[in-house]
Scaffold this active site. Structure first.
Site, mmCIF file in Angstrom:
data_model
loop_
_atom_site.group_PDB
_atom_site.id
_atom_site.type_symbol
_atom_site.label_atom_id
_atom_site.label_comp_id
_atom_site.label_asym_id
_atom_site.label_seq_id
_atom_site.Cartn_x
_atom_site.Cartn_y
_atom_site.Cartn_z
ATOM 1 N N ASP A 109 -4.781 -4.629 -5.721
ATOM 2 C CA ASP A 109 -4.866 -4.887 -4.302
ATOM 3 C C ASP A 109 -4.522 -6.364 -4.066
ATOM 4 O O ASP A 109 -3.495 -6.829 -4.530
ATOM 5 C CB ASP A 109 -6.266 -4.495 -3.791
ATOM 6 N N TYR A 207 -6.318 -12.240 4.661
ATOM 7 C CA TYR A 207 -5.325 -11.665 5.564
ATOM 8 C C TYR A 207 -4.945 -12.664 6.652
ATOM 9 O O TYR A 207 -3.763 -12.801 7.004
ATOM 10 C CB TYR A 207 -5.871 -10.395 6.218
ATOM 11 N N HIS A 260 -6.030 4.802 -3.988
ATOM 12 C CA HIS A 260 -5.844 3.343 -4.029
ATOM 13 C C HIS A 260 -6.705 2.658 -5.078
ATOM 14 O O HIS A 260 -6.302 1.643 -5.661
ATOM 15 C CB HIS A 260 -6.185 2.768 -2.649
#
Length: 285
Positions: A109, A207, A260
């Site tokens: 990730d 982010y 994921h």
């Protein structure tokens, strides 16, 4: 070795825009080939708790940090403190503090994004690269225009908002993680960690710092393995397949029948890929 040796988790102090302390788990034989394992969002170093022991039993030394924003001693204020170039500097500083010229780098990730950038910009510190789930950043960017990836990645734009993502995610995070395929125990543990003061904001700032980051990840020359789950809800096939065009070194692309959360749900397979890559790097010209 029959059993991995253990040294108590140490604290690593990093002087990057302030006095920051990362919590690092350092296990396995001290003279083993070093492997740096970088976690993603909203995980922490415990995401590797099923992978690292397999590597240690094979004779490897594992270094597993709780990264910036996740470690209680490294939650600086403001999104600028989470730019990609600083995240890469943290990884290099960890190697320096451990007295290592280079390590085999593994990332999942967001940890994978850091791993791609580290391999591209500091190949002399990267013995090999194994990335789980996240494709090469340029492959991901290219996929936004000719696949459903833009819809899959819409949450990234939503995370740019101040305070609202924390208010919406905080009470629902454990449930959202479980519904995305993460095992219940890990979902509960990560959600509890994100309830610590400043933790969720620090994690989301990775982010929020994207528009401010100046580091651009170019082609990767080191031996690389990329593992992708065919049922990953966040990352689609187009970017996964395009990744090969951004690796110039020995490369292997592995598709897994998984979602994921590969370190938690496909630990044995992922550890096997790391061991294969580490062995291949040792014999590469």
């Amino acid at each position: 070795m029959d059993r991995p040796t253990h040294r108590p988790a140490g604290d690593l102090r990093l002087d990057l825009r302030g006095d920051l302390r990362l919590d690092v788990r350092d296990d396995g034989p001290p003279d083993g080939e070093p492997v740096l394992l970088l976690h993603g969002f909203p995980q922490d170093g415990t995401s590797w708790s099923r992978v690292a022991p397999v590597l240690q039993r094979a004779g490897l030394r594992t270094l597993v940090p709780d990264q910036r924003g996740y470690a209680p001693g490294a939650r600086p204020r403001g999104r600028r403190a989470y730019r990609l170039e600083l995240l890469v500097q943290d990884a290099v500083a960890l190697l320096d503090a451990a007295g290592l010229e280079r390590a085999h780098v593994v990332g999942h990730d967001w940890g994978g994004i850091v791993a791609w950038a580290l391999a591209a910009h500091r190949p002399e510190r990267t013995a090999s690269l194994t990335v789980a789930s996240v494709p090469h950043p340029r492959a991901l960017a290219r996929s936004l225009t000719r696949s459903p990836q833009a819809l899959r990645s819409a949450y990234v734009g939503a995370f740019q908002l101040p305070r609202l993502p924390e208010a919406l995610l905080g009470p629902r995070l454990e449930d959202l993680l479980r519904r995305s395929g993460l095992p219940a125990a890990e979902a509960a543990r990560y959600a509890a960690r994100m309830r610590e003061p400043g933790a969720l904001t620090g994690a989301l700032n990775w982010y929020r710092a994207l528009p401010l980051s100046r580091l651009r990840t170019g082609p990767v020359d080191v031996p690389t393995t990329y593992a992708w789950g065919t049922r990953d809800l966040a990352l689609g096939r187009r970017a996964a397949e395009l990744t090969a065009e951004h690796v110039r070194g020995p490369y292997r692309f592995v598709e897994l029948d998984a979602g994921h959360w590969l370190p938690e749900t496909r630990a044995e397979e992922l550890a096997g890929l790391v061991l294969e890559r580490v062995g291949g790097a040792a014999t590469a010209p």
